[in-house]
Design a protein around this motif. Structure first.
Motif, PDB file in Angstrom:
ATOM      1  N   LEU A 125      -6.642  -6.913  -2.845  1.00 13.26           N
ATOM      2  CA  LEU A 125      -5.808  -6.041  -2.031  1.00 13.26           C
ATOM      3  C   LEU A 125      -4.381  -5.898  -2.544  1.00 13.26           C
ATOM      4  O   LEU A 125      -3.660  -4.991  -2.133  1.00 13.26           O
ATOM      5  N   ALA A 126      -3.951  -6.803  -3.424  1.00 11.40           N
ATOM      6  CA  ALA A 126      -2.647  -6.641  -4.068  1.00 11.40           C
ATOM      7  C   ALA A 126      -2.810  -6.157  -5.502  1.00 11.40           C
ATOM      8  O   ALA A 126      -2.001  -5.369  -5.999  1.00 11.40           O
ATOM      9  N   GLY A 127      -3.876  -6.612  -6.154  1.00 12.97           N
ATOM     10  CA  GLY A 127      -4.112  -6.206  -7.547  1.00 12.97           C
ATOM     11  C   GLY A 127      -4.462  -4.734  -7.686  1.00 12.97           C
ATOM     12  O   GLY A 127      -3.994  -4.061  -8.609  1.00 12.97           O
ATOM     13  N   ALA A 128      -5.253  -4.216  -6.746  1.00 13.18           N
ATOM     14  CA  ALA A 128      -5.659  -2.797  -6.816  1.00 13.18           C
ATOM     15  C   ALA A 128      -4.462  -1.860  -6.659  1.00 13.18           C
ATOM     16  O   ALA A 128      -4.285  -0.935  -7.468  1.00 13.18           O
ATOM     17  N   PRO A 129      -3.600  -2.037  -5.637  1.00 11.59           N
ATOM     18  CA  PRO A 129      -2.415  -1.172  -5.543  1.00 11.59           C
ATOM     19  C   PRO A 129      -1.487  -1.300  -6.746  1.00 11.59           C
ATOM     20  O   PRO A 129      -0.945  -0.297  -7.223  1.00 11.59           O
ATOM     21  N   VAL A 175      -1.813   7.174   4.796  1.00 13.59           N
ATOM     22  CA  VAL A 175      -1.079   6.227   5.636  1.00 13.59           C
ATOM     23  C   VAL A 175      -2.031   5.518   6.602  1.00 13.59           C
ATOM     24  O   VAL A 175      -1.936   4.303   6.807  1.00 13.59           O
ATOM     25  N   LEU A 176      -2.964   6.279   7.177  1.00 15.68           N
ATOM     26  CA  LEU A 176      -3.932   5.694   8.108  1.00 15.68           C
ATOM     27  C   LEU A 176      -4.795   4.644   7.419  1.00 15.68           C
ATOM     28  O   LEU A 176      -5.025   3.555   7.970  1.00 15.68           O
ATOM     29  N   TYR A 234       0.820  -1.218   0.000  1.00 15.02           N
ATOM     30  CA  TYR A 234       0.000   0.000   0.000  1.00 15.02           C
ATOM     31  C   TYR A 234       0.853   1.266   0.000  1.00 15.02           C
ATOM     32  O   TYR A 234       0.533   2.243  -0.697  1.00 15.02           O
ATOM     33  N   LEU A 235       1.942   1.258   0.769  1.00 19.00           N
ATOM     34  CA  LEU A 235       2.799   2.439   0.806  1.00 19.00           C
ATOM     35  C   LEU A 235       3.505   2.664  -0.528  1.00 19.00           C
ATOM     36  O   LEU A 235       3.695   3.811  -0.949  1.00 19.00           O
TER      37      LEU A 235
END
Length: 310
Positions: free
Chosen positions: A206-210, A145-146, A113-114
């Protein structure tokens, strides 16, 4: 099949990277060195950014968070591995395994995500430079970040609760150096269909979207750079995102390579060895990539140690 209460009393055996006794001192020394470099390298990067007011910008705010997460990410797996080698024991308790898996999912998700947030930051800086400070205000940076933390913790909590419902029949061997989610699911002797559905759906979402966001941001960045007329302008624009692009490429190429190779070879041992790349090597290299390719970091380090900046 044992009951849930009996399951919590069970132990697992982490087989590690190799069962050859003569290789254990070499593995211990290598991983201890990489762990110390990772911790001190990322701590130094955090110290540089915090100490130098010139680096109090959104880009370095996200970099500080990434360095902190990398320290935690490596610390969830390597210390336990080193302890097991030193004590010549492969045992990890059920609670210890669940705890390790929980934090590993959190920090691996935060890394993804970061990196996506930092790609968006570079997109705004290059494609909308005049509005950069307005768009990337402190409130938005803190919110990004939150939200990364909330999403990652929620995902980890979901996956952990899904594993807690599983039963494990006997003392089980994990062909890895840490308690990895997929390995835990494979060792269960109860029905794991729902766990697999949740695991793969969450991985795609959750990995494909970022990853999609990173690819979109860099497609726009490349398009903007190509429209710059001067070669010097192109170089300056590209240099602002070169370090981040290197880290993104290293992390995603190694992590995707691990899962593609493990799916092709069906070898858990090969997957464990390959996992070292994104769980240990990548966090170790990140501070070097950002410091060696970043003029601001090098100048800030010179100011801290009292060397005149040219």
């Amino acid at each position: 099949m044992q009951s849930g209460n009996d399951t919590r009393m069970s132990e697992f055996l982490l087989l590690g990277l190799s069962e050859e006794p003569e290789l254990q001192p070499l593995i211990f020394g290598l991983f201890l060195s990489m762990y110390l470099i990772t911790v001190f390298g990322n701590l130094l990067l955090i110290l540089i950014v915090v100490s130098d007011s010139y680096l109090h910008t959104p880009m370095y705010f996200f970099l500080n968070n990434l360095s902190f997460v990398d320290i935690c990410f490596t610390s969830t797996t390597v210390p336990k591995m080193l302890w097991n080698i030193q004590t010549q024991s492969k045992v990890i308790t059920y609670k210890g395994c669940i705890t390790q898996m929980y934090f590993f999912i959190i920090f691996s998700g935060l890394d993804i995500y970061l990196l996506a947030v930092m790609a968006y930051d570079r997109f705004v800086a290059i494609c909308h430079p005049l509005q950069y400070m307005v768009i990337m205000n402190p409130q938005l940076c803190g919110l990004l970040v939150l939200m990364s933390w909330i999403t990652s913790v929620s995902h980890s909590l979901l996956q952990t609760l899904m594993v807690l419902r599983l039963s494990f029949c006997t003392e089980m061997e994990i062909p890895h150096f840490f308690c990895e989610l997929n390995q835990m699911i494979q060792l269960a002797c109860s029905d794991t269909f729902l766990n697999n559905v949740v695991m793969y759906f969450a991985a795609m979402l959750l990995a494909g979207a970022p990853l999609s966001g990173i690819l979109y941001s860099y497609s726009k960045i490349v398009s903007s750079i190509l429209r710059i007329s001067s070669a010097q302008g192109k170089y300056k624009a590209f240099s602002t995102c070169a370090s981040h692009l290197s880290v993104v490429s290293l992390f995603f190429c190694t992590s995707l390579g691990v899962y593609l190779s493990s799916a092709a070879t069906q070898s858990s041992h090969a997957s464990a060895v390959a996992s070292v790349m994104y769980t240990v090597v990548t966090p170790m290299l990140n501070p070097f990539i950002y410091s060696l390719r970043n003029r601001d970091i090098k100048e800030a380090l010179k100011r801290i140690i009292g060397v005149p900046v040219m």
